[in-house]
Design an enzyme around this catalytic site. Structure first.
Site, mmCIF file in Angstrom:
data_model
loop_
_atom_site.group_PDB
_atom_site.id
_atom_site.type_symbol
_atom_site.label_atom_id
_atom_site.label_comp_id
_atom_site.label_asym_id
_atom_site.label_seq_id
_atom_site.Cartn_x
_atom_site.Cartn_y
_atom_site.Cartn_z
ATOM 1 N N HIS A 37 0.842 -1.210 0.000
ATOM 2 C CA HIS A 37 0.000 0.000 0.000
ATOM 3 C C HIS A 37 0.874 1.256 0.000
ATOM 4 O O HIS A 37 0.583 2.230 -0.683
ATOM 5 C CB HIS A 37 -0.892 0.033 1.248
ATOM 6 C CG HIS A 37 -1.890 -1.085 1.318
ATOM 7 N ND1 HIS A 37 -1.845 -2.067 2.282
ATOM 8 C CD2 HIS A 37 -2.967 -1.369 0.546
ATOM 9 C CE1 HIS A 37 -2.844 -2.902 2.110
ATOM 10 N NE2 HIS A 37 -3.538 -2.511 1.059
ATOM 11 N N ARG A 187 -3.791 -10.274 3.847
ATOM 12 C CA ARG A 187 -4.163 -11.596 4.369
ATOM 13 C C ARG A 187 -2.974 -12.371 4.922
ATOM 14 O O ARG A 187 -3.175 -13.384 5.591
ATOM 15 C CB ARG A 187 -4.833 -12.429 3.273
ATOM 16 C CG ARG A 187 -6.185 -11.875 2.839
ATOM 17 C CD ARG A 187 -6.723 -12.657 1.651
ATOM 18 N NE ARG A 187 -7.792 -11.950 0.992
ATOM 19 C CZ ARG A 187 -9.078 -12.021 1.321
ATOM 20 N NH1 ARG A 187 -9.441 -12.791 2.308
ATOM 21 N NH2 ARG A 187 -9.977 -11.336 0.656
#
Ligand code: PAF
Length: 280
Positions: A37, A187
């Site tokens: 990100h 995840r």
């Protein structure tokens, strides 16, 4: 950096930035931020004067309720990370703000939503299209940034942007990997220590498959990748497909397509990881 929860307040901030002549870049996320990100935010900061990062775990893109429940959430940790970045606004709405009523819109995403993720996660891309169009509408960005790890999602978002009246440049950013090759993903924190130890096999196998490309057909490579990963006791391949970059149609002969990508989804227990590599 300002944290905003309401679309009306977000629009006010954007309008002030626009009046000051600033270009706007959007980085949509579902939080549980990692270096992948941060690389999107860095990329956005190169070409935009005003950066909006959204954090919203979008319920409509989860076809499995238990997956939605388990999805990692830690807004305080995310805000701490973002405090050291160049974001101007963090948009962190709740579900009511984004979906005051049920979103009944459908999107023409065919044929891109019929293969791979689309086959195994029915409704997933409709949910992605719903939230991404809502974010585009609220932020009206000049550019929006997405990771290439979600390769099919990126192709679909390009299609959605192409159908929109807004002119938004969609920027795909390279996959960021852990030192052992595992693609960064929110995840990954859900993996047990044993699963985490095993997970780099996914990328290692894709890299090895690329090395074998000149000696084997796409079908043979597909069988080899699937067999190699399935031989690991903790891993189960959901799909591995070599597709053409534009239409995501299966590649049956190497010479028939210019840009070819091998896309994979693998289950490690209840965690599902995806990755991809370009073939020559
Ligand atoms: O890639 C993601 O994190 C999500 O699918 C996105 C684009 C933020 C939409 O919820």
């Amino acid at each position: 950096m300002k944290v905003v929860n309401q679309i009306s307040e977000l629009r006010g901030e954007i309008s002030r930035a626009r009046q000051a002549g600033r270009s706007v870049g959007l980085v949509p996320t579902m939080g549980a931020l990692h270096n992948g990100h941060l690389s999107l935010i860095e990329e956005a900061a190169h070409r935009n004067d005003f950066i909006v990062v959204s954090i919203f775990v979008n319920p409509t893109q989860f076809n499995d309720p238990s997956d939605l429940e388990r999805y990692p959430r830690d807004l305080d940790a995310d805000l701490q990370i973002l405090g050291q970045q160049t974001a101007d606004i963090v948009f962190a709405p709740d579900v009511k703000e984004m979906y005051p009523e049920k979103d009944k819109r459908n999107f023409d995403l065919s044929p891109l939503d019929k293969v791979m993720e689309g086959k195994f996660r029915p409704g997933h891309f409709k949910g992605v299209a719903q939230i991404v169009t809502k974010l585009f509408d609220a932020v009206t960005p000049d550019r929006a940034y997405f990771g290439q790890k979600d390769f099919q999602q990126l192709a679909i978002i390009r299609k959605i942007a192409g159908q929109s009246e807004q002119e938004i440049e969609i920027i795909g950013c390279p996959i960021i990997r852990e030192p052992d090759g595992l693609a960064m993903s929110s995840r990954n924190v859900l993996l047990t220590p044993d699963q985490r130890k095993a997970a780099p096999l996914i990328y290692q196998t894709l890299v090895e498959a690329k090395k074998r490309q000149s000696s084997y057909s796409p079908v043979e490579i597909t069988e080899w990748v699937t067999g190699t990963i399935n031989a690991h006791p903790l891993m189960q391949v959901e799909y591995f497909e070599i597709v053409d970059e534009q239409e995501l149609m299966p590649v049956t002969e190497w010479g028939l397509h210019v840009n070819k990508v091998g896309c994979i989804a693998v289950h490690l227990g209840r965690v599902r990881l995806i990755d991809n590599v370009y073939f020559d």
